[in-house]
Design a protein around this motif. Structure first.
Motif, PDB file in Angstrom:
ATOM      1  N   TYR A   1      12.238  -6.192 -41.855  1.00  0.00           N
ATOM      2  CA  TYR A   1      13.055  -5.996 -40.653  1.00  0.00           C
ATOM      3  C   TYR A   1      13.521  -4.552 -40.627  1.00  0.00           C
ATOM      4  CZ  TYR A   1      17.438  -6.315 -43.398  1.00  0.00           C
ATOM      5  OH  TYR A   1      18.455  -6.109 -44.288  1.00  0.00           O
TER       6      TYR A   1
ATOM      7  N   GLN B   1      16.375  -1.818 -38.982  1.00  0.00           N
ATOM      8  CA  GLN B   1      17.630  -1.600 -38.283  1.00  0.00           C
ATOM      9  C   GLN B   1      18.262  -0.311 -38.802  1.00  0.00           C
ATOM     10  OE1 GLN B   1      20.568  -4.734 -38.674  1.00  0.00           O
ATOM     11  NE2 GLN B   1      21.350  -4.320 -36.619  1.00  0.00           N
TER      12      GLN B   1
ATOM     13  N   ARG C   1       5.707  -8.651 -33.987  1.00  0.00           N
ATOM     14  CA  ARG C   1       7.138  -8.878 -34.153  1.00  0.00           C
ATOM     15  C   ARG C   1       7.392 -10.373 -34.252  1.00  0.00           C
ATOM     16  NH1 ARG C   1      11.304  -5.443 -30.557  1.00  0.00           N
ATOM     17  NH2 ARG C   1      12.652  -6.999 -31.566  1.00  0.00           N
TER      18      ARG C   1
ATOM     19  N   ASP D   1      10.724 -11.585 -34.200  1.00  0.00           N
ATOM     20  CA  ASP D   1      12.024 -11.907 -33.600  1.00  0.00           C
ATOM     21  C   ASP D   1      11.965 -11.961 -32.079  1.00  0.00           C
ATOM     22  OD1 ASP D   1      11.606  -9.038 -33.769  1.00  0.00           O
ATOM     23  OD2 ASP D   1      13.619  -8.835 -32.934  1.00  0.00           O
ATOM     24  N   THR D   2      10.791 -11.676 -31.507  1.00  0.00           N
ATOM     25  CA  THR D   2      10.636 -11.719 -30.064  1.00  0.00           C
ATOM     26  C   THR D   2       9.158 -11.860 -29.734  1.00  0.00           C
ATOM     27  OG1 THR D   2      11.177 -10.594 -27.980  1.00  0.00           O
ATOM     28  CG2 THR D   2      10.374  -9.227 -29.780  1.00  0.00           C
TER      29      THR D   2
ATOM     30  N   CYS E   1       6.414   2.199 -30.433  1.00  0.00           N
ATOM     31  CA  CYS E   1       7.643   1.418 -30.328  1.00  0.00           C
ATOM     32  C   CYS E   1       8.815   2.397 -30.271  1.00  0.00           C
ATOM     33  CB  CYS E   1       7.826   0.493 -31.531  1.00  0.00           C
ATOM     34  SG  CYS E   1       6.454  -0.662 -31.795  1.00  0.00           S
TER      35      CYS E   1
ATOM     36  N   MET F   1      12.913   2.242 -31.053  1.00  0.00           N
ATOM     37  CA  MET F   1      13.978   1.419 -31.619  1.00  0.00           C
ATOM     38  C   MET F   1      15.282   2.205 -31.592  1.00  0.00           C
ATOM     39  SD  MET F   1      11.599  -0.083 -34.713  1.00  0.00           S
ATOM     40  CE  MET F   1      10.675   1.448 -34.861  1.00  0.00           C
TER      41      MET F   1
ATOM     42  N   SER G   1      19.655  -1.233 -32.971  1.00  0.00           N
ATOM     43  CA  SER G   1      18.801  -2.358 -32.587  1.00  0.00           C
ATOM     44  C   SER G   1      18.158  -2.995 -33.818  1.00  0.00           C
ATOM     45  CB  SER G   1      17.717  -1.896 -31.609  1.00  0.00           C
ATOM     46  OG  SER G   1      16.872  -0.930 -32.224  1.00  0.00           O
TER      47      SER G   1
ATOM     48  N   SER H   1      14.853  -5.415 -35.351  1.00  0.00           N
ATOM     49  CA  SER H   1      13.505  -5.941 -35.113  1.00  0.00           C
ATOM     50  C   SER H   1      12.939  -6.443 -36.433  1.00  0.00           C
ATOM     51  CB  SER H   1      12.590  -4.862 -34.519  1.00  0.00           C
ATOM     52  OG  SER H   1      12.562  -3.696 -35.333  1.00  0.00           O
TER      53      SER H   1
ATOM     54  N   TRP I   1       9.284  -7.852 -38.441  1.00  0.00           N
ATOM     55  CA  TRP I   1       7.856  -7.600 -38.327  1.00  0.00           C
ATOM     56  C   TRP I   1       7.053  -8.358 -39.380  1.00  0.00           C
ATOM     57  CZ3 TRP I   1       6.729  -4.120 -34.371  1.00  0.00           C
ATOM     58  CH2 TRP I   1       7.821  -3.406 -33.872  1.00  0.00           C
TER      59      TRP I   1
ATOM     60  N   HIS J   1      14.745  -0.505 -25.774  1.00  0.00           N
ATOM     61  CA  HIS J   1      14.009  -0.999 -26.942  1.00  0.00           C
ATOM     62  C   HIS J   1      12.599  -1.360 -26.466  1.00  0.00           C
ATOM     63  CE1 HIS J   1      14.494  -3.290 -30.983  1.00  0.00           C
ATOM     64  NE2 HIS J   1      13.285  -2.831 -30.841  1.00  0.00           N
TER      65      HIS J   1
ATOM     66  N   THR K   1       8.367  -2.150 -27.447  1.00  0.00           N
ATOM     67  CA  THR K   1       7.477  -2.628 -28.508  1.00  0.00           C
ATOM     68  C   THR K   1       6.027  -2.592 -28.043  1.00  0.00           C
ATOM     69  OG1 THR K   1       9.209  -4.116 -29.319  1.00  0.00           O
ATOM     70  CG2 THR K   1       6.957  -4.522 -30.086  1.00  0.00           C
TER      71      THR K   1
END
Length: 301
Positions: free
Chosen positions: A51, A53, A72, A74-75, A86, A88, A92, A94, A96, A133, A135
């Motif tokens: 992840y 951040q 990804r 988380d989405t 991407c 970020m 934020s 994310s 992976w 954000h 991706t």
């Protein structure tokens, strides 16, 4: 996001939870710190769950090799591929799932850097700049700038410093165009910062007096504010403190002068003419904002 040959992971073994990017097996191929707090990094990894951040810094990421099996978790998003990027923003989150071996580049930059670019190049008020954000987006101009410009120069060669800085700034300006910074709605009133008239008066005053020492009290008086309040409002309006703004202007004026000279420059005289307290002070400030000494800038060969 990537793994090294010396620390292979079994692709059939999935981690129960992603690990932090900084604590993963990602391998840094190259790193370069540029002026204004910008850092470039080339990475490689594979078969990992991570992840990402970063609370303080924005991150632009572009895949340069592989990435087809990276997604990804988380989405919902498409998968990676060379040339996809991407974005970020600071703060934020994310997560992976990394597949086969891939390589990618990260550009780390702070909020003030991108806001200054928007102000200086598109005349967009820094208070209106907010990065989305993104991706696995595609952009031919951004891909060309990364693959044929930034990655085309040897990062370890100090003689390439100016070329890399120019390439990076061009990349960031194109990123701002891609995210639509030029289409920002300017009708909404802004509550903080200097008023348009105060801002204009301060800019004109600095332009006319940068060759000498400028006190904060002078600028505050022109704006009609206390020194404390002025310093806070100035930073909001210009994405930098007053002294940094003045120093940048002096460096820009000095760069223009050095480019125009046809003979060996008198550095002591130039320092005095551009508002620096001494030649050594000029050298320190110039290098802080450009990565080069004035002499190296004037004679790059």
């Amino acid at each position: 996001m990537l793994t090294t040959d010396s620390h292979p992971l079994d692709p059939n073994i999935a981690a129960s939870a992603p690990v932090a990017f900084a604590k993963s097996t990602v391998h840094a191929l190259h790193k370069l710190d540029l002026p204004q707090g910008v850092r470039l990094c080339q990475y490689a990894n594979a078969h990992e769950q991570v992840y990402y951040q970063n609370e303080q810094i924005h991150t632009f990421s572009m895949y340069t090799q592989g990435g087809y099996q990276t997604r990804r978790t988380d989405t919902t998003a498409t998968q990676g591929a060379p040339g996809r990027f991407c974005l970020m923003p600071a703060g934020s989150y994310s997560a992976w799932d990394i597949g086969e071996a891939q390589q990618f580049m990260h550009v780390y930059f702070d909020d003030s850097y991108i806001k200054r670019l928007a102000l200086q190049n598109f005349d967009v008020d820094p208070r209106r700049v907010s990065l989305p954000h993104l991706t696995f987006e595609s952009s031919a101009p951004l891909m060309a700038l990364v693959q044929h410009s930034l990655l085309n120069w040897d990062w370890t060669d100090t003689d390439n410093q100016m070329l890399l800085q120019h390439s990076l700034e061009t990349l960031m300006l194109n990123l701002l165009k891609t995210v639509g910074v030029q289409k920002i709605n300017t009708d909404t009133p802004l509550k903080a910062g200097l008023s348009p008239s105060a801002r204009s008066r301060v800019e004109d005053y600095v332009q006319a007096n940068y060759q000498r020492q400028i006190l904060l009290a002078e600028l505050a008086e022109i704006a009609g504010l206390s020194e404390y309040h002025f310093a806070r409002m100035f930073k909001i309006s210009f994405a930098q403190p007053p002294q940094h703004y003045i120093s940048r202007l002096r460096v820009e004026k000095l760069q223009q002068r050095l480019k125009a000279l046809s003979e060996r420059p008198n550095m002591a005289a130039l320092a005095q003419e551009h508002g620096f307290s001494s030649q050594s002070h000029m050298g320190r400030v110039f290098k802080q904002y450009t990565g080069l000494t004035p002499g190296k800038f004037a004679n790059p060969v």
